[in-house]
Scaffold this active site. Structure first.
Site, mmCIF file in Angstrom:
data_model
loop_
_atom_site.group_PDB
_atom_site.id
_atom_site.type_symbol
_atom_site.label_atom_id
_atom_site.label_comp_id
_atom_site.label_asym_id
_atom_site.label_seq_id
_atom_site.Cartn_x
_atom_site.Cartn_y
_atom_site.Cartn_z
ATOM 1 N N ASP A 67 14.061 -41.764 -40.253
ATOM 2 C CA ASP A 67 12.873 -40.954 -39.989
ATOM 3 C C ASP A 67 12.885 -40.667 -38.502
ATOM 4 O O ASP A 67 12.519 -41.522 -37.689
ATOM 5 C CB ASP A 67 11.607 -41.712 -40.387
ATOM 6 C CG ASP A 67 10.326 -40.908 -40.149
ATOM 7 O OD1 ASP A 67 10.407 -39.824 -39.521
ATOM 8 O OD2 ASP A 67 9.255 -41.350 -40.595
ATOM 9 N N ARG B 167 4.256 -18.204 -35.498
ATOM 10 C CA ARG B 167 5.150 -19.357 -35.318
ATOM 11 C C ARG B 167 4.770 -20.148 -34.060
ATOM 12 O O ARG B 167 5.631 -20.656 -33.355
ATOM 13 C CB ARG B 167 6.615 -18.896 -35.216
ATOM 14 C CG ARG B 167 7.177 -18.250 -36.457
ATOM 15 C CD ARG B 167 7.267 -19.205 -37.638
ATOM 16 N NE ARG B 167 7.986 -18.626 -38.752
ATOM 17 C CZ ARG B 167 7.483 -17.794 -39.654
ATOM 18 N NH1 ARG B 167 6.206 -17.425 -39.540
ATOM 19 N NH2 ARG B 167 8.203 -17.324 -40.650
ATOM 20 N N TYR C 51 5.849 -24.023 -34.069
ATOM 21 C CA TYR C 51 7.305 -24.080 -34.206
ATOM 22 C C TYR C 51 7.982 -23.590 -32.930
ATOM 23 O O TYR C 51 8.921 -24.231 -32.427
ATOM 24 C CB TYR C 51 7.734 -23.223 -35.393
ATOM 25 C CG TYR C 51 9.221 -23.202 -35.633
ATOM 26 C CD1 TYR C 51 9.872 -24.310 -36.174
ATOM 27 C CD2 TYR C 51 9.987 -22.080 -35.323
ATOM 28 C CE1 TYR C 51 11.242 -24.301 -36.400
ATOM 29 C CE2 TYR C 51 11.354 -22.061 -35.542
ATOM 30 C CZ TYR C 51 11.970 -23.167 -36.085
ATOM 31 O OH TYR C 51 13.333 -23.147 -36.296
ATOM 32 N N LYS D 198 10.621 -25.605 -30.299
ATOM 33 C CA LYS D 198 11.986 -25.165 -30.024
ATOM 34 C C LYS D 198 12.194 -24.832 -28.551
ATOM 35 O O LYS D 198 13.298 -24.994 -28.009
ATOM 36 C CB LYS D 198 12.343 -23.979 -30.924
ATOM 37 C CG LYS D 198 12.417 -24.362 -32.404
ATOM 38 C CD LYS D 198 13.357 -25.549 -32.631
ATOM 39 C CE LYS D 198 13.493 -25.920 -34.093
ATOM 40 N NZ LYS D 198 14.425 -27.061 -34.298
ATOM 41 N N THR E 261 18.907 -20.802 -46.302
ATOM 42 C CA THR E 261 18.954 -22.204 -46.714
ATOM 43 C C THR E 261 17.973 -22.407 -47.861
ATOM 44 O O THR E 261 17.163 -21.525 -48.166
ATOM 45 C CB THR E 261 18.556 -23.123 -45.551
ATOM 46 O OG1 THR E 261 17.167 -22.861 -45.222
ATOM 47 C CG2 THR E 261 19.426 -22.883 -44.326
ATOM 48 N N PRO E 262 17.990 -23.580 -48.500
ATOM 49 C CA PRO E 262 17.000 -23.866 -49.543
ATOM 50 C C PRO E 262 15.561 -23.739 -49.043
ATOM 51 O O PRO E 262 14.665 -23.406 -49.811
ATOM 52 C CB PRO E 262 17.326 -25.315 -49.933
ATOM 53 C CG PRO E 262 18.788 -25.437 -49.691
ATOM 54 C CD PRO E 262 19.035 -24.634 -48.440
#
Length: 253
Positions: A63, A147, A150, A154, A185-186
């Site tokens: 984690d 965003r 996020y 970054k 991606t998934p």
């Protein structure tokens, strides 16, 4: 060229997506991979795929948001030549819609997680003259709608990358980061299924077209750059943020 034979590399978030592809590509070049992921079963599945193909891999649950868990995970690693900090989470929201809980969760995983893993790995990397690759984003250097949290995380990853590269250059430890555009991606598929039921393909095409190149990247395309940066052929490269974005940042449409 691009041999990683005899190298040992840790990849966080290696249970799926970019982390998984990168782990498999790195193993294909001869490296032993420490497959680190919060999802123990996913980490083991990646490790099994690598070993089935004749590679070397060891799955370790981690984690990254918890310093004690990171320290415990890295205690099982005696030697290390590379670290790819790929684990991370995303979030949609402006500064007005982002809650304090959202903000702290994003910070703890994306920023503190990257910090904890680098701090745990650096003593080992100093011994080997190793390499760190961090996962930033195009959102680190440009404004992207909805965003806020996020992008904040970054930008912090980019700043940490440059600072670590400066501080460790005398120890022969290199540190770079990647700033991808959209990658299929998934996570993308799950996001579309959750937020645009029945319109997944339409929205997928719309998101893909935001890259001037006309499509999203594949995880393997990101992984290929990770492989290069981990190799001796990239030994003169440190303190660099790589935009791997299909022209998203520099080819304005």
């Amino acid at each position: 060229m691009f041999s990683l034979q005899g190298k040992q590399i840790a990849v966080t978030g290696a249970g799926s997506g970019i982390g998984k592809s990168s782990a498999e590509l790195l193993a294909g070049q001869g490296a032993k991979i420490y497959v680190l992921d919060l999802d123990k079963e996913a980490a083991q599945a990646t490790a099994n795929e690598i070993t089935t193909k004749g590679g070397l891999a060891e799955a370790i649950q981690i984690d990254v948001s918890q310093e004690s868990a990171v320290q415990a995970a890295f205690q099982g690693i005696s030697s290390l030549d590379g670290l790819f900090n790929c684990a991370g989470i995303s979030h949609i929201g402006t500064i007005e819609t982002t809650t304090a809980s959202d903000f702290h969760k994003l910070f703890q995983v994306n920023v503190a997680g990257t910090f904890f893993c680098m701090q745990a790995a650096i003593p080992l990397l100093k011994k080997s003259g190793g390499c760190i690759v961090n996962m930033a984003s195009v959102a680190a250097t440009m404004g992207i709608p909805d965003r806020f949290a996020y992008s904040m995380t970054k930008s912090a990853v980019l700043g940490m990358t440059l600072s670590v590269a400066r501080d460790l250059v005398a120890h022969n430890v290199r540190c770079n980061c990647l700033s991808p555009g959209r990658v299929h991606t998934p996570f993308v598929d799950n996001f579309l299924a959750k937020n645009y039921p029945g319109k997944e393909q339409e929205m997928f095409e719309k998101l893909a077209q935001t890259q001037p190149i006309g499509r999203m990247a594949t995880p393997d395309e990101i992984g290929a750059l990770v492989v290069y940066l981990m190799c001796d052929e990239a030994s003169f490269i440190t303190g660099v943020d790589y935009a791997i974005d299909g022209g998203f940042l520099n080819l304005k449409m």
